[in-house]
Design a protein around this motif. Structure first.
Motif, PDB file in Angstrom:
ATOM      1  N   ALA A 215       0.839  -1.189   0.000  1.00 46.13           N
ATOM      2  CA  ALA A 215       0.000   0.000   0.000  1.00 46.13           C
ATOM      3  C   ALA A 215       0.874   1.238   0.000  1.00 46.13           C
ATOM      4  N   PRO A 216       0.337   2.393  -0.483  1.00 46.35           N
ATOM      5  CA  PRO A 216       1.097   3.630  -0.417  1.00 46.35           C
ATOM      6  C   PRO A 216       1.489   3.948   1.018  1.00 46.35           C
ATOM      7  N   THR A 217       2.682   4.508   1.183  1.00 40.65           N
ATOM      8  CA  THR A 217       3.183   4.804   2.522  1.00 40.65           C
ATOM      9  C   THR A 217       2.398   5.948   3.141  1.00 40.65           C
ATOM     10  N   ALA A 218       1.952   5.764   4.377  1.00 35.60           N
ATOM     11  CA  ALA A 218       1.206   6.806   5.075  1.00 35.60           C
ATOM     12  C   ALA A 218       2.155   7.899   5.549  1.00 35.60           C
ATOM     13  N   PRO A 219       1.698   9.173   5.565  1.00 33.01           N
ATOM     14  CA  PRO A 219       2.547  10.248   6.059  1.00 33.01           C
ATOM     15  C   PRO A 219       2.945   9.995   7.501  1.00 33.01           C
ATOM     16  N   PRO A 220       4.177  10.369   7.901  1.00 30.84           N
ATOM     17  CA  PRO A 220       4.611  10.129   9.274  1.00 30.84           C
ATOM     18  C   PRO A 220       3.793  10.934  10.274  1.00 30.84           C
ATOM     19  N   VAL A 221       3.577  10.350  11.454  1.00 33.16           N
ATOM     20  CA  VAL A 221       2.829  11.039  12.499  1.00 33.16           C
ATOM     21  C   VAL A 221       3.609  10.964  13.805  1.00 33.16           C
ATOM     22  N   THR A 222       3.436  11.975  14.625  1.00 34.46           N
ATOM     23  CA  THR A 222       4.007  11.992  15.969  1.00 34.46           C
ATOM     24  C   THR A 222       2.859  12.190  16.941  1.00 34.46           C
ATOM     25  N   ILE A 223       2.730  11.280  17.898  1.00 35.68           N
ATOM     26  CA  ILE A 223       1.620  11.348  18.849  1.00 35.68           C
ATOM     27  C   ILE A 223       2.151  11.752  20.209  1.00 35.68           C
ATOM     28  N   ARG A 224       1.491  12.701  20.835  1.00 28.21           N
ATOM     29  CA  ARG A 224       1.845  13.096  22.190  1.00 28.21           C
ATOM     30  C   ARG A 224       0.549  13.403  22.935  1.00 28.21           C
ATOM     31  N   THR A 225       0.664  13.655  24.205  1.00 29.61           N
ATOM     32  CA  THR A 225      -0.526  13.995  24.984  1.00 29.61           C
ATOM     33  C   THR A 225      -0.435  15.434  25.446  1.00 29.61           C
ATOM     34  N   GLY A 226      -1.583  16.017  25.630  1.00 31.15           N
ATOM     35  CA  GLY A 226      -1.652  17.374  26.131  1.00 31.15           C
ATOM     36  C   GLY A 226      -2.938  17.548  26.898  1.00 31.15           C
ATOM     37  N   ALA A 227      -2.909  18.343  27.917  1.00 25.83           N
ATOM     38  CA  ALA A 227      -4.085  18.519  28.759  1.00 25.83           C
ATOM     39  C   ALA A 227      -4.990  19.587  28.166  1.00 25.83           C
ATOM     40  N   VAL A 228      -6.006  19.173  27.439  1.00 25.02           N
ATOM     41  CA  VAL A 228      -7.033  20.072  26.936  1.00 25.02           C
ATOM     42  C   VAL A 228      -8.290  19.781  27.736  1.00 25.02           C
ATOM     43  N   PRO A 229      -8.717  20.681  28.592  1.00 25.54           N
ATOM     44  CA  PRO A 229      -9.851  20.408  29.479  1.00 25.54           C
ATOM     45  C   PRO A 229     -11.118  20.078  28.705  1.00 25.54           C
ATOM     46  N   GLU A 230     -11.999  19.356  29.364  1.00 18.49           N
ATOM     47  CA  GLU A 230     -13.289  19.002  28.785  1.00 18.49           C
ATOM     48  C   GLU A 230     -14.018  20.274  28.376  1.00 18.49           C
ATOM     49  N   GLY A 231     -14.613  20.257  27.168  1.00 23.29           N
ATOM     50  CA  GLY A 231     -15.352  21.404  26.688  1.00 23.29           C
ATOM     51  C   GLY A 231     -14.493  22.498  26.102  1.00 23.29           C
ATOM     52  N   LYS A 232     -13.201  22.199  25.904  1.00 21.43           N
ATOM     53  CA  LYS A 232     -12.278  23.189  25.342  1.00 21.43           C
ATOM     54  C   LYS A 232     -11.669  22.649  24.056  1.00 21.43           C
ATOM     55  N   VAL A 233     -11.128  23.535  23.242  1.00 23.15           N
ATOM     56  CA  VAL A 233     -10.334  23.156  22.074  1.00 23.15           C
ATOM     57  C   VAL A 233      -9.064  23.992  22.081  1.00 23.15           C
TER      58      VAL A 233
ATOM     59  N   GLU B  24      -3.176   6.674  -6.098  1.00 24.01           N
ATOM     60  CA  GLU B  24      -1.969   6.994  -5.313  1.00 24.01           C
ATOM     61  C   GLU B  24      -0.815   6.087  -5.716  1.00 24.01           C
ATOM     62  N   HIS B  25      -1.103   4.818  -5.973  1.00 20.27           N
ATOM     63  CA  HIS B  25      -0.065   3.906  -6.458  1.00 20.27           C
ATOM     64  C   HIS B  25       0.517   4.413  -7.779  1.00 20.27           C
ATOM     65  N   ILE B  26      -0.374   4.818  -8.686  1.00 13.65           N
ATOM     66  CA  ILE B  26       0.070   5.299  -9.995  1.00 13.65           C
ATOM     67  C   ILE B  26       0.921   6.548  -9.841  1.00 13.65           C
ATOM     68  N   GLU B  27       0.427   7.510  -9.048  1.00 14.34           N
ATOM     69  CA  GLU B  27       1.150   8.775  -8.895  1.00 14.34           C
ATOM     70  C   GLU B  27       2.491   8.567  -8.215  1.00 14.34           C
ATOM     71  N   SER B  28       2.508   7.722  -7.186  1.00 18.24           N
ATOM     72  CA  SER B  28       3.765   7.461  -6.466  1.00 18.24           C
ATOM     73  C   SER B  28       4.792   6.831  -7.395  1.00 18.24           C
ATOM     74  N   ALA B  29       4.349   5.868  -8.212  1.00 16.54           N
ATOM     75  CA  ALA B  29       5.273   5.198  -9.132  1.00 16.54           C
ATOM     76  C   ALA B  29       5.788   6.155 -10.198  1.00 16.54           C
ATOM     77  N   GLU B  30       4.910   7.004 -10.726  1.00 18.30           N
ATOM     78  CA  GLU B  30       5.325   7.940 -11.770  1.00 18.30           C
ATOM     79  C   GLU B  30       6.256   9.021 -11.224  1.00 18.30           C
ATOM     80  N   ARG B  31       5.881   9.615 -10.079  1.00 24.18           N
ATOM     81  CA  ARG B  31       6.697  10.703  -9.521  1.00 24.18           C
ATOM     82  C   ARG B  31       8.078  10.217  -9.085  1.00 24.18           C
ATOM     83  N   ALA B  32       8.184   8.938  -8.710  1.00 21.88           N
ATOM     84  CA  ALA B  32       9.482   8.392  -8.299  1.00 21.88           C
ATOM     85  C   ALA B  32      10.497   8.458  -9.436  1.00 21.88           C
ATOM     86  N   ASN B  33      10.007   8.522 -10.663  1.00 24.45           N
ATOM     87  CA  ASN B  33      10.900   8.587 -11.820  1.00 24.45           C
ATOM     88  C   ASN B  33      11.099  10.002 -12.349  1.00 24.45           C
TER      89      ASN B  33
END
Length: 664
Positions: free
Chosen positions: A3-21, A354-363
């Motif tokens: 499958a096409p490679t998923a973009p890298p992600v970094t997961i961390r935690t942060g205290a966002v109180p209930e009802g807040k964004v 995505e497979h097609i585009e990834s293969a084409e752009r690699a060249n």
């Protein structure tokens, strides 16, 4: 077949109180309200669409208005300037949906007062999500000023003239829910101003969206409206004439089959056409992310075209999970026999692209942009796949028409969609559909068939095609066998729910031995003792690869049916004989999902740690963007931090792929 490679992600935690964004610009915690939802979308648009630098923007900025202090929702300052009132360049005021723009305290007049009090502020934007006003402050030689409504605020580095009539390089990919807001504004304006029914308003909006997309594919852009053209009905007539010409020459010539002969005129007043064009002209629909377009389009479709035959559109996270597990390839024929508006099909189609585009752009010498020849080769490869491998059927002609439009917005492939009763004998389909859609010829099927006891199939000519329409008898040993009469014919049931027949039709469509499907099945089929014959038939005709029990909220609040996503492969002749003898053994991937990303009311829910902290994810997002110097589409990588939606489906897909690799 990776499958096409998923973009890298970094997961961390942060205290966002209930009802807040967490505020997009400052990461400070603010109350999660309807008004804040509108503001957060505008903050993202300011940075991602309009290209203003985040550090030059400040939410809740205090300004002095007369003898009092007021806070503007977002102040945009001159580049690199100190955050002082005299350095404000642009002011944004956001309100909760339903707030009237004519409200004396919270309407457009409030924005004008802030602009008047800020000496060097030139532009303002007021919106409640459903309505939007852009204003320019004009100064005169005597030191006074006036206000003028304009089409759009300028983006960073853009002149006002460029914003009012954008060239290709000025078009902006949509972000967050801003395209949804724009579609909703247009639809509501058409319905309210023209007095049309919602469905009628939708189809007229559809015509103009078609014009927008085809215009983007042209060398010269004709999809625009100037401020003077919006001034009155007389001047707006030139806009309607221009857009009708685009519709006649670019849309009907290419997609004439979508529009009935009597429906070839944009049936809207010139002023309404001008308004709709003004709301869409600054976007690049072709370059906007697939999910952004999908969410916007399917909400508008869903509010207008959802019928009474058990049609419930598959949530995009469920589509992505199933498609990731199936991993359709560019050389594999794909079909959705109950395609609805095309969301499931588009997800699978774009995965292969995505497979097609990834293969084409690699060249490519420069993978982000490519030469004319390289881009042409990519276009050829994509077009070959779309024209030869992507198919869809649906009984509802309105949904087929809407699906074609959806696919045009999302890389196309609309030429393979037809209106037909997928369950009927293929001989009853029109000649073109019967010729192109053949049983036993597909590699991959994605389907969320209509289900419900109120849409039973009782046509004997349909039922006689299916073993699952027969009467089945349970034997003493627990097995099931078809009931055969004295003439050697199967005894038919009087009727059968479509979801059961769709299972067999999907298997019939697949290539024996290799074809595989992902299908949404009501849990009753998998656990109701009286339906044991369906499970017996499945085990005798397919290899069950995976069964994922979906959380009950998947289709809520529209439908409360509990469902599972079943992934299976059609057996070849020898395997089928072994299965019928009970000699075919294999492992099955099983998963249960507790969280589906939203609650029973449809509200998004976010993942938290045991300590109650929000889980935050930083990921790299690759987007298409219009190069400012050339007007060409290029790829750009953004780093985005956001709260992690509490959704088990991506975890299921990853676990399945890991399990699958262990089986090989």
């Amino acid at each position: 077949m990776s499958a096409p490679t998923a973009p890298p992600v970094t997961i961390r935690t942060g205290a966002v109180p209930e009802g807040k964004v967490a505020d997009f610009l400052t990461q400070r915690h603010v109350r999660d309200t309807a008004e804040e939802y509108v503001r957060q979308n505008l903050e993202k648009a300011l940075v991602r669409q309009y290209k203003y630098v985040a550090s030059d923007c400040e939410p809740e900025y205090p300004v002095r208005v007369g003898s009092s202090r007021r806070r503007v929702d977002v102040a945009v300052f001159l580049p690199g300037a100190e955050h002082k009132q005299e350095n404000i360049y642009l002011i944004v005021e956001t309100k909760k949906p339903g707030t009237s723009p004519s409200n004396k305290k919270e309407g457009v007049e409030q924005l004008r007062s802030y602009l008047a009090a800020s000496l060097n502020a030139k532009y303002g934007l007021w919106t409640n999500g459903d309505e939007q006003y852009c204003i320019a402050k004009r100064t005169d030689n005597a030191g006074g000023f006036s206000f003028e409504e304009i089409i759009d605020i300028p983006a960073f580095g853009q002149t006002e003239a460029e914003a009012q009539r954008p060239s290709r390089k000025d078009l902006k990919p949509a972000t967050a829910d801003n395209l949804l807001f724009a579609f909703r504004r247009c639809h509501n304006y058409i319905a309210g101003t023209e007095g049309k029914q919602k469905a009628e308003a939708f189809w007229e909006l559809l015509k103009i969206i078609f014009c927008k997309i085809e215009d983007e594919r042209s060398k010269r852009l004709d999809f625009y409206v100037s401020a003077s053209e919006r001034a009155n009905a007389t001047t707006a007539a030139s806009v309607k004439t221009r857009i009708q010409k685009v519709f006649n020459e670019k849309v009907l010539s290419k997609y004439g089959a979508i529009f009935p002969p009597a429906d070839t005129t944009i049936d809207l007043k010139p002023t309404v056409v001008a308004f709709v064009v003004s709301q869409l002209q600054g976007y690049s629909l072709l370059a906007s992310p697939v999910d952004v377009k999908g969410v916007a389009y399917e909400e508008i479709v869903g509010s207008n075209l959802r019928g009474d035959r058990g049609e419930f559109f598959t949530p995009r996270n469920a589509c992505r999970m199933a498609v990731t597990m199936l991993n359709p390839q560019p050389d594999q024929r794909l079909i959705d026999p109950s395609c609805g508006t095309g969301g499931f099909l588009i997800t699978a189609m774009n995965h292969a692209l995505e497979h097609i585009e990834s293969a084409e752009r690699a060249n490519w010498i420069d993978p982000s942009r490519g030469t004319d020849e390289e881009r042409q080769e990519l276009y050829r490869a994509r077009n070959e796949y779309l024209s030869q491998c992507v198919y869809g059927l649906d009984l509802n002609p309105g949904l087929v028409r809407a699906a074609k439009m959806n696919m045009v917005m999302n890389n196309d492939g609309s030429g393979g969609l037809w209106q037909a009763n997928s369950l009927a004998n293929p001989r009853t389909w029109d000649a073109e559909t019967e010729r192109r859609v053949r049983l036993g010829s597909y590699d991959v099927i994605v389907a969320n068939p209509p289900f419900g006891a109120n849409i039973l199939i009782d046509d004997e000519e349909i039922l006689e095609q299916y073993e699952l329409a027969s009467m089945w008898d349970r034997q003493d040993d627990g097995s099931w066998v078809r009931r055969i009469d004295q003439n050697g014919r199967a005894s038919l049931q009087k009727n059968q729910p479509p979801e059961i027949l769709f299972i067999e039709r999907c298997v019939q469509l697949l290539k024996p031995g290799t074809g595989r499907f992902a299908i949404v099945i009501p849990n009753g089929i998998l656990n109701n003792p009286a339906l044991g014959y369906v499970r017996t038939w499945l085990l005798q005709n397919t290899q069950i690869l995976a069964v994922t029990d979906m959380a009950r909220e998947l289709f809520q609040p529209k439908n409360d049916t509990q469902t599972s996503m079943v992934i299976a492969r059609r057996l070849d002749k020898e395997e089928k004989e072994a299965a019928q003898r009970g000699e075919l053994e294999y492992p099955i991937f099983m998963a249960t999902t507790d969280q589906i990303g939203h609650d029973k009311r449809g509200n998004t829910i976010f993942r938290r740690t045991e300590a109650g902290d929000d889980v935050l994810v930083t990921r790299q997002e690759t987007i298409s963007e219009i190069d400012q110097s050339t007007g060409e589409e290029v790829l750009k990588t953004l780093e985005v931090e956001e709260r992690l939606v509490d959704d088990d489906l991506p975890d299921v897909a990853r676990a399945y792929l890991a399990w699958l690799s262990e089986q090989r």
